[in-house]
Scaffold this active site. Structure first.
Site, PDB file in Angstrom:
ATOM      1  N   TYR A 144      28.443  41.914  56.802  1.00 17.86           N
ATOM      2  CA  TYR A 144      29.158  40.679  55.695  1.00 17.86           C
ATOM      3  C   TYR A 144      29.052  41.745  55.024  1.00 17.86           C
ATOM      4  O   TYR A 144      27.990  42.024  54.039  1.00 17.86           O
ATOM      5  CB  TYR A 144      27.572  39.779  55.646  1.00 17.86           C
ATOM      6  CG  TYR A 144      28.261  39.017  55.045  1.00 17.86           C
ATOM      7  CD1 TYR A 144      27.105  38.649  53.713  1.00 17.86           C
ATOM      8  CD2 TYR A 144      29.142  37.984  55.040  1.00 17.86           C
ATOM      9  CE1 TYR A 144      27.331  37.250  52.819  1.00 17.86           C
ATOM     10  CE2 TYR A 144      29.435  36.808  53.371  1.00 17.86           C
ATOM     11  CZ  TYR A 144      27.714  36.422  52.829  1.00 17.86           C
ATOM     12  OH  TYR A 144      28.210  36.061  52.142  1.00 17.86           O
ATOM     13  N   ASP A 239      28.912  49.611  51.516  1.00 14.34           N
ATOM     14  CA  ASP A 239      28.617  48.684  50.870  1.00 14.34           C
ATOM     15  C   ASP A 239      26.702  48.832  51.135  1.00 14.34           C
ATOM     16  O   ASP A 239      25.542  48.195  52.404  1.00 14.34           O
ATOM     17  CB  ASP A 239      29.347  47.293  51.480  1.00 14.34           C
ATOM     18  CG  ASP A 239      28.414  45.792  50.996  1.00 14.34           C
ATOM     19  OD1 ASP A 239      28.769  44.821  51.750  1.00 14.34           O
ATOM     20  OD2 ASP A 239      26.557  46.015  50.709  1.00 14.34           O
ATOM     21  N   LYS A 267      21.150  43.606  44.986  1.00 21.21           N
ATOM     22  CA  LYS A 267      19.662  42.590  45.211  1.00 21.21           C
ATOM     23  C   LYS A 267      18.767  43.410  44.831  1.00 21.21           C
ATOM     24  O   LYS A 267      18.111  43.493  43.624  1.00 21.21           O
ATOM     25  CB  LYS A 267      19.521  43.374  47.155  1.00 21.21           C
ATOM     26  CG  LYS A 267      20.258  41.961  47.776  1.00 21.21           C
ATOM     27  CD  LYS A 267      20.361  42.721  49.485  1.00 21.21           C
ATOM     28  CE  LYS A 267      21.252  41.717  50.061  1.00 21.21           C
ATOM     29  NZ  LYS A 267      21.014  39.476  50.092  1.00 21.21           N
TER      30      LYS A 267
HETATM   31  P1  KE4 Z   1      25.761  38.184  47.337  1.00 17.40           P
HETATM   32  O1  KE4 Z   1      27.286  38.402  47.116  1.00 17.40           O
HETATM   33  O2  KE4 Z   1      25.042  37.011  47.701  1.00 17.40           O
HETATM   34  O3  KE4 Z   1      24.762  38.728  46.138  1.00 17.40           O
HETATM   35  O4  KE4 Z   1      25.541  40.129  47.964  1.00 17.40           O
HETATM   36  C1  KE4 Z   1      26.591  39.481  49.170  1.00 17.40           C
HETATM   37  C2  KE4 Z   1      26.511  40.486  49.963  1.00 17.40           C
HETATM   38  C3  KE4 Z   1      27.266  41.531  50.114  1.00 17.40           C
HETATM   39  N1  KE4 Z   1      26.374  42.568  51.134  1.00 17.40           N
HETATM   40  C4  KE4 Z   1      25.885  42.975  52.019  1.00 17.40           C
HETATM   41  C5  KE4 Z   1      25.444  44.076  52.846  1.00 17.40           C
HETATM   42  C6  KE4 Z   1      24.893  41.822  51.945  1.00 17.40           C
HETATM   43  O5  KE4 Z   1      23.910  41.801  52.840  1.00 17.40           O
HETATM   44  C7  KE4 Z   1      25.625  40.841  51.537  1.00 17.40           C
HETATM   45  C8  KE4 Z   1      24.611  39.060  50.880  1.00 17.40           C
HETATM   46  N2  KE4 Z   1      23.493  39.046  52.630  1.00 17.40           N
HETATM   47  C9  KE4 Z   1      22.798  38.252  52.536  1.00 17.40           C
HETATM   48  C10 KE4 Z   1      22.330  38.228  53.899  1.00 17.40           C
HETATM   49  N3  KE4 Z   1      22.445  38.361  54.397  1.00 17.40           N
HETATM   50  C11 KE4 Z   1      22.858  36.992  51.121  1.00 17.40           C
HETATM   51  C12 KE4 Z   1      21.824  36.171  51.886  1.00 17.40           C
HETATM   52  C13 KE4 Z   1      22.871  34.638  51.595  1.00 17.40           C
HETATM   53  O6  KE4 Z   1      24.165  34.641  51.460  1.00 17.40           O
HETATM   54  O7  KE4 Z   1      21.785  33.360  51.014  1.00 17.40           O
END
Ligand code: KE4
Length: 428
Positions: A144, A239, A267
């Site tokens: 993701y 990523d 994060k």
């Molecule tokens: P954000 O746009 O949510 O800040 O980041 C996206 C993203 C990009 N790359 C990786 C490896 C990620 O894990 C994420 C976002 N992680 C999720 C949890 N698996 C955020 C939690 C959510 O979607 O509420």
């Protein structure tokens, strides 16, 4: 545990917010039940609307590596806020955090700050396409990279939890430029290069996957991606939104010793405020506006409050050499303690762990990619999730998520967690 107030708050939220949440995974859809609403958090603990204290193993999905409401971070944010919260004008603060990132992370010369991991990954792909002049990208089923259209092609994390790998609203025009490979399967990547070789701008990958639960790269896998990119003039995008500043100060590149061409962050880099970033060598980053033609922008990018939270967090990490070792040790204790308990119970289980990322899968099959992660028994996971929640332990509400330990977690908290796990195992 009581959840009356959380239930009432959830009902009210659903009236005015889709699904009652601002990010799908928070709605407990894949584990059932009512999501808890948090009132405050401190150190390793969440305090929910019903007054329950919960040991937090998601750390806001990664950002709160130092624990919640860390004194120095809070004080720095308070002081910065008195100077105003946003200017839309450059500040020396942005240079200071950029210098720290460039010095800490291998193989990068410049970094651009944005407001989320999604923005970072979306921009990194546009930059790779602009730099190479090619259009297709390779991603991995179950990984993701945020909710930008190009990635919602059998995405991991929330989308998988909802069992809707291809999201409505993503056009065929977009989907055709995203090629899907299988994590830990180099042959699947070689096949895509064989079919599309000179059209592939980049591979984007979570160097340690955290959106299928935690999945480690097998020996030679990332090295193989590195050479395929070199052979085909494609860029390797790591990523590191999850792994950056978590697996090591220099992230997965440092921990695993693999050189990426572009690295994305989120994060931890924002210390709990909205920050994402993407970084690369100068010859790639010079393609980015206003220096180059690849456009990318943001009103709140480099926001002083978020920069201050991120800078303070990264400064604390840089000074505390033992922090990563402490996190690794606590995570190992949790893993091995749970493993010996579940072995005695005789439940099928797989644990994957690296650094302070760990996950438990209720299956006998080693979890090495999206398909094997999906073999986990979700009924067992649901019972485990709620069994632990009722005993005061907050785990990610999805089997397709990694746990994120934070430095405020004590060995006593880990003992408490293992006792809760043992008590739950006895109850089933
Ligand atoms: P954000 O746009 O949510 O800040 O980041 C996206 C993203 C990009 N790359 C990786 C490896 C990620 O894990 C994420 C976002 N992680 C999720 C949890 N698996 C955020 C939690 C959510 O979607 O509420």
């Amino acid at each position: 545990m009581l959840y009356q107030r959380s239930s009432a708050l959830f009902e009210a939220a659903k009236e005015v917010i889709p699904g009652g949440v601002n990010s799908p995974v928070r709605a407990f859809k894949s584990v059932g039940g009512t999501p808890i609403f948090v009132e405050k958090a401190k150190g390793a603990y969440l305090y929910d609307a019903d007054g329950n204290r919960l040991i937090d193993y998601i750390s806001s999905w990664g950002p709160m590596l130092l624990g919640h409401a860390q004194e120095e971070v809070i004080e720095a944010i308070q002081k910065q806020a008195e100077k105003g919260t946003s200017y839309g004008i450059p500040t020396a603060l942005e240079t200071a955090i950029a210098e720290l990132v460039v010095n800490a992370v291998p193989n990068i010369d410049k970094v651009r700050f944005v407001n989320s991991g999604t923005e970072a990954c979306m921009s990194a792909v546009r930059l790779a396409r602009g730099y190479t002049g090619k259009e297709k990208i390779i991603k991995f089923a179950g990984c993701y990279h945020g909710h930008s259209d190009a990635f919602l092609i059998q995405a991991g994390s929330g989308a998988v939890t909802f069992g809707a790998p291809n999201s409505p609203g993503v056009t065929q025009g977009t989907a055709k430029d995203t090629l899907l490979a299988r994590y830990n399967d180099l042959a699947s990547v070689e096949e895509l290069f064989h079919q599309h070789g000179d059209a592939i701008a980049a591979i984007i990958i979570e160097p340690v996957a955290g959106n299928m639960g935690c999945i480690l790269p097998q020996d030679g896998f990332l090295e193989g991606l590195r050479s395929l990119c070199d052979q085909n003039n494609a860029l390797l995008i790591f990523d590191e939104v999850m792994t950056g500043f978590r697996l090591a100060l220099g992230g997965a590149q440092e921990r695993l010793g693999i050189q990426a061409d572009v690295v994305t962050f989120g994060k931890v880099i924002g210390g709990g405020l909205p920050v994402g970033a993407f970084a690369a060598r100068a010859e790639i980053m010079k393609e980015l506006a206003p220096e180059g033609p690849v456009y990318q922008a943001g009103t709140l990018s480099g926001n002083p409050l978020a920069m201050r939270a991120g800078l303070t967090t990264l400064e604390l990490l840089s000074k505390d050499k033992d922090l990563f070792e402490r996190l690794d040790d606590k995570t190992e204790k949790l893993h091995l303690g749970m493993q010996s308990l579940i072995e005695k119970k005789g439940l099928p289980h797989q644990f994957n762990r690296l650094g302070s990322m760990v996950s438990l899968h209720f299956t006998e099959t080693p979890v090495v990619d999206f398909e094997t992660a999906a073999l986990g028994n979700n009924d067992h996971f649901k019972a485990y999730f709620h069994g632990m929640l009722d005993r005061g332990v907050y785990l990610p509400p999805s089997a397709f998520e990694s746990y994120f330990l934070n430095d405020a977690l004590s060995y006593k908290d880990i003992e408490f967690t293992l006792d809760a796990f043992e008590d739950w195992l006895k109850s089933i």
